[in-house]
Design a protein around this motif. Structure first.
Motif, PDB file in Angstrom:
ATOM      1  N   LYS A 184     -40.546 -13.967 -67.017  1.00  0.00           N
ATOM      2  CA  LYS A 184     -40.450 -12.601 -66.499  1.00  0.00           C
ATOM      3  C   LYS A 184     -39.850 -12.661 -65.083  1.00  0.00           C
ATOM      4  O   LYS A 184     -38.994 -11.857 -64.723  1.00  0.00           O
ATOM      5  N   LEU A 185     -40.294 -13.667 -64.341  1.00  0.00           N
ATOM      6  CA  LEU A 185     -39.796 -13.849 -62.979  1.00  0.00           C
ATOM      7  C   LEU A 185     -38.300 -14.201 -62.971  1.00  0.00           C
ATOM      8  O   LEU A 185     -37.553 -13.728 -62.113  1.00  0.00           O
ATOM      9  N   VAL A 186     -37.875 -14.999 -63.934  1.00  0.00           N
ATOM     10  CA  VAL A 186     -36.446 -15.335 -64.029  1.00  0.00           C
ATOM     11  C   VAL A 186     -35.645 -14.045 -64.215  1.00  0.00           C
ATOM     12  O   VAL A 186     -34.624 -13.817 -63.544  1.00  0.00           O
ATOM     13  N   ALA A 187     -36.151 -13.169 -65.079  1.00  0.00           N
ATOM     14  CA  ALA A 187     -35.458 -11.890 -65.321  1.00  0.00           C
ATOM     15  C   ALA A 187     -35.386 -11.098 -64.018  1.00  0.00           C
ATOM     16  O   ALA A 187     -34.351 -10.492 -63.706  1.00  0.00           O
ATOM     17  N   GLN A 188     -36.454 -11.154 -63.236  1.00  0.00           N
ATOM     18  CA  GLN A 188     -36.455 -10.433 -61.955  1.00  0.00           C
ATOM     19  C   GLN A 188     -35.500 -11.080 -60.963  1.00  0.00           C
ATOM     20  O   GLN A 188     -34.812 -10.389 -60.208  1.00  0.00           O
ATOM     21  N   ASN A 189     -35.448 -12.422 -60.983  1.00  0.00           N
ATOM     22  CA  ASN A 189     -34.508 -13.132 -60.102  1.00  0.00           C
ATOM     23  C   ASN A 189     -33.058 -12.752 -60.448  1.00  0.00           C
ATOM     24  O   ASN A 189     -32.229 -12.601 -59.556  1.00  0.00           O
ATOM     25  N   ILE A 190     -32.798 -12.606 -61.736  1.00  0.00           N
ATOM     26  CA  ILE A 190     -31.444 -12.210 -62.162  1.00  0.00           C
ATOM     27  C   ILE A 190     -31.163 -10.784 -61.686  1.00  0.00           C
ATOM     28  O   ILE A 190     -30.096 -10.490 -61.144  1.00  0.00           O
ATOM     29  N   GLU A 191     -32.180  -9.939 -61.855  1.00  0.00           N
ATOM     30  CA  GLU A 191     -32.055  -8.530 -61.476  1.00  0.00           C
ATOM     31  C   GLU A 191     -31.735  -8.415 -59.967  1.00  0.00           C
ATOM     32  O   GLU A 191     -30.917  -7.607 -59.569  1.00  0.00           O
ATOM     33  N   CYS A 192     -32.392  -9.267 -59.162  1.00  0.00           N
ATOM     34  CA  CYS A 192     -32.121  -9.161 -57.712  1.00  0.00           C
ATOM     35  C   CYS A 192     -30.971 -10.071 -57.300  1.00  0.00           C
ATOM     36  O   CYS A 192     -30.787 -10.355 -56.117  1.00  0.00           O
ATOM     37  N   LYS A 193     -30.185 -10.508 -58.291  1.00  0.00           N
ATOM     38  CA  LYS A 193     -28.949 -11.283 -58.067  1.00  0.00           C
ATOM     39  C   LYS A 193     -29.173 -12.488 -57.157  1.00  0.00           C
ATOM     40  O   LYS A 193     -28.367 -12.799 -56.286  1.00  0.00           O
ATOM     41  N   PHE A 194     -30.296 -13.125 -57.343  1.00  0.00           N
ATOM     42  CA  PHE A 194     -30.753 -14.269 -56.552  1.00  0.00           C
ATOM     43  C   PHE A 194     -30.493 -14.112 -55.050  1.00  0.00           C
ATOM     44  O   PHE A 194     -30.250 -15.070 -54.318  1.00  0.00           O
ATOM     45  N   ASP A 195     -30.610 -12.866 -54.605  1.00  0.00           N
ATOM     46  CA  ASP A 195     -30.611 -12.600 -53.169  1.00  0.00           C
ATOM     47  C   ASP A 195     -32.024 -12.944 -52.694  1.00  0.00           C
ATOM     48  O   ASP A 195     -32.976 -12.183 -52.917  1.00  0.00           O
ATOM     49  N   ALA A 196     -32.165 -14.116 -52.077  1.00  0.00           N
ATOM     50  CA  ALA A 196     -33.501 -14.670 -51.849  1.00  0.00           C
ATOM     51  C   ALA A 196     -34.444 -13.754 -51.054  1.00  0.00           C
ATOM     52  O   ALA A 196     -35.564 -13.515 -51.497  1.00  0.00           O
ATOM     53  N   PRO A 197     -34.037 -13.233 -49.885  1.00  0.00           N
ATOM     54  CA  PRO A 197     -34.993 -12.393 -49.141  1.00  0.00           C
ATOM     55  C   PRO A 197     -35.481 -11.214 -49.981  1.00  0.00           C
ATOM     56  O   PRO A 197     -36.665 -10.894 -49.980  1.00  0.00           O
ATOM     57  N   PHE A 198     -34.579 -10.613 -50.724  1.00  0.00           N
ATOM     58  CA  PHE A 198     -34.955  -9.463 -51.564  1.00  0.00           C
ATOM     59  C   PHE A 198     -35.883  -9.893 -52.693  1.00  0.00           C
ATOM     60  O   PHE A 198     -36.939  -9.299 -52.928  1.00  0.00           O
ATOM     61  N   CYS A 199     -35.518 -10.967 -53.398  1.00  0.00           N
ATOM     62  CA  CYS A 199     -36.342 -11.470 -54.520  1.00  0.00           C
ATOM     63  C   CYS A 199     -37.725 -11.860 -54.017  1.00  0.00           C
ATOM     64  O   CYS A 199     -38.737 -11.556 -54.651  1.00  0.00           O
ATOM     65  N   MET A 200     -37.774 -12.540 -52.872  1.00  0.00           N
ATOM     66  CA  MET A 200     -39.067 -13.030 -52.364  1.00  0.00           C
ATOM     67  C   MET A 200     -39.934 -11.852 -51.931  1.00  0.00           C
ATOM     68  O   MET A 200     -41.136 -11.832 -52.184  1.00  0.00           O
ATOM     69  N   ARG A 201     -39.316 -10.869 -51.292  1.00  0.00           N
ATOM     70  CA  ARG A 201     -40.101  -9.722 -50.829  1.00  0.00           C
ATOM     71  C   ARG A 201     -40.713  -8.977 -52.009  1.00  0.00           C
ATOM     72  O   ARG A 201     -41.847  -8.507 -51.967  1.00  0.00           O
TER      73      ARG A 201
END
Ligand code: GLC
Length: 395
Positions: A184-201
């Motif tokens: 599920k997290l991988v799908a979210q990482n894809i959704e946030c285009k692996f923009d790290a600060p955004f994905c982590m937040r």
């Protein structure tokens, strides 16, 4: 004795070629692709046998570096692999969209120690510079000097109980439950285009102890590489970054002599005892007194980590401990290698020797398996798994 000869043979048997590139897969059946920290381990191992093969392992990794400096944790290379291992879609063609513990500078420095080939350092330096700059710039949005990961797989310890709390999973769980949650997290990482600060937040943000300890050691080595290649200003910068992370680790992770990973916006400590409590020894960020107490109270403690075949990845005292549960208890030779090096940093020669002996005993008993039951020594997971060959670097 496991002959060093066997170790080289194993790496040769797992070697793949793709055009002018060459890389080693961790296990031909189970893990038929290239992984970032695995390839750093392979480089370290190969540096003892064939320096050119060690260098090639690095060049294949660097060839897939992204524009922003990140190096993906998986490179698929060959689309025709017939295997049971799923070709997970990470949102990019042929590579994943997350990274893995930054062992690259360590691996490169080890190669350089063998042949002092300054041209090799010059060829790889700018790649290394951009990779570590990416981690420093993109993975620390609050400027606290702790590097964050956006997915447990970035730690290399996919289902470690360190990540239960941030994933909202109970200590007792199945691998299926854990995998489902991580997907599920991988799908979210894809959704946030692996923009790290955004994905982590928004989804998952752990400041992990081993990742940061590895970062400290590697930044110090990167500083040496910078110096060797005539980039002395960079050397000063990377040394300072290593110092800042060490200080932040002490300020934000240390409690009663133990470093804990933290998570989220408020850097809350995750008080689960795994092998990660020994990773600060690798980074040399503990005082000799602290190290002595840590080793006596926890590593050599039969109720926690000193099993018949040490070192279990999770303390026996944790409710999550499972002797065959992937990263929830089994001994891995990779983590043994980090502990071995850490012990030597503090002069614990006898204890380091015990870890080496245990690693050899596991391989002798059960072969080059992926991980081992720390109570019985039974081999588990993938066959012909390369990490066992790290015993050649325990000398
Ligand atoms: C598993 C391990 C990870 C490793 C990969 C390939 O996913 O958890 O650390 O990189 O296999 O060996």
């Amino acid at each position: 004795m496991v002959k060093t000869f066997n170790c080289f043979e194993l790496l040769k048997a797992n070697r793949k070629r793709r055009g002018s590139f060459q890389y080693t897969v961790p296990s031909t059946d189970t893990y038929p692709y290239q992984w970032l920290w695995d390839s750093c381990f392979h480089t370290i191992i190969l540096s003892h046998f064939k320096i050119n093969d060690a260098k090639k392992e690095i060049f294949s990794l660097l060839s897939k570096q992204l524009q922003n400096g990140m190096i993906p944790h998986m490179i698929y290379w060959d689309k025709t692999h017939k295997t049971n291992f799923p070709r997970i879609s990470w949102g990019k063609d042929g590579i994943s969209t997350i990274t893995q513990p930054p062992m690259l500078a360590f691996a490169v420095w080890q190669v350089f120690q063998k042949d002092k080939d300054i041209n090799f350092l010059k060829k790889v330096y700018s790649h290394l510079y951009h990779f570590y700059r990416y981690l420093l710039n993109e993975r620390d949005p609050h400027d606290k000097h702790l590097i964050g990961i956006m997915n447990p797989d970035e730690s290399g310890e996919d289902n470690s109980p360190r990540f239960d709390l941030p994933l909202n999973l109970p200590p007792v769980q199945t691998l299926e439950e854990n995998t489902k949650r991580r997907f599920k997290l991988v799908a979210q990482n894809i959704e946030c285009k692996f923009d790290a600060p955004f994905c982590m937040r928004n989804f998952f943000w752990v400041k992990d102890v081993p990742f940061n300890a590895i970062m400290v050691t590697n930044l110090n080595l990167l500083a040496k590489i910078a110096k060797q290649t005539g980039n002395s200003e960079d050397a000063v910068y990377f040394t300072k970054q290593a110092e800042d992370i060490s200080t932040a680790m002490r300020e934000l992770m240390l409690e009663d002599g133990i470093f804990y990973s933290t998570y989220g916006n408020d850097y809350k400590k995750i008080k689960v005892k795994t092998w990660a409590i020994f990773a600060p020894l690798f980074a040399k960020i503990m005082s000799p007194q602290e190290a002595k107490k840590l080793v006596a109270d926890h590593l050599l403690n039969k109720d926690e980590f000193w099993t018949k075949f040490p070192v279990p990845t999770t303390s026996l005292k944790e409710p999550s401990f499972d002797p065959s549960g992937f990263w929830r208890g089994p001994a891995w030779i990779g983590t043994n290698w980090f502990i071995y090096k850490g012990l030597l940093n503090y002069g614990f020669r006898d204890e380091a020797e015990e870890i080496k002996k245990s690693s050899l005993a596991l391989i002798q008993k059960s072969g080059f398996r992926e991980y081992f039951n720390p109570l019985t020594g039974e081999g588990l997971g993938a066959q012909n798994f390369t990490w066992g060959a790290l015993v050649t670097d325990m000398a």
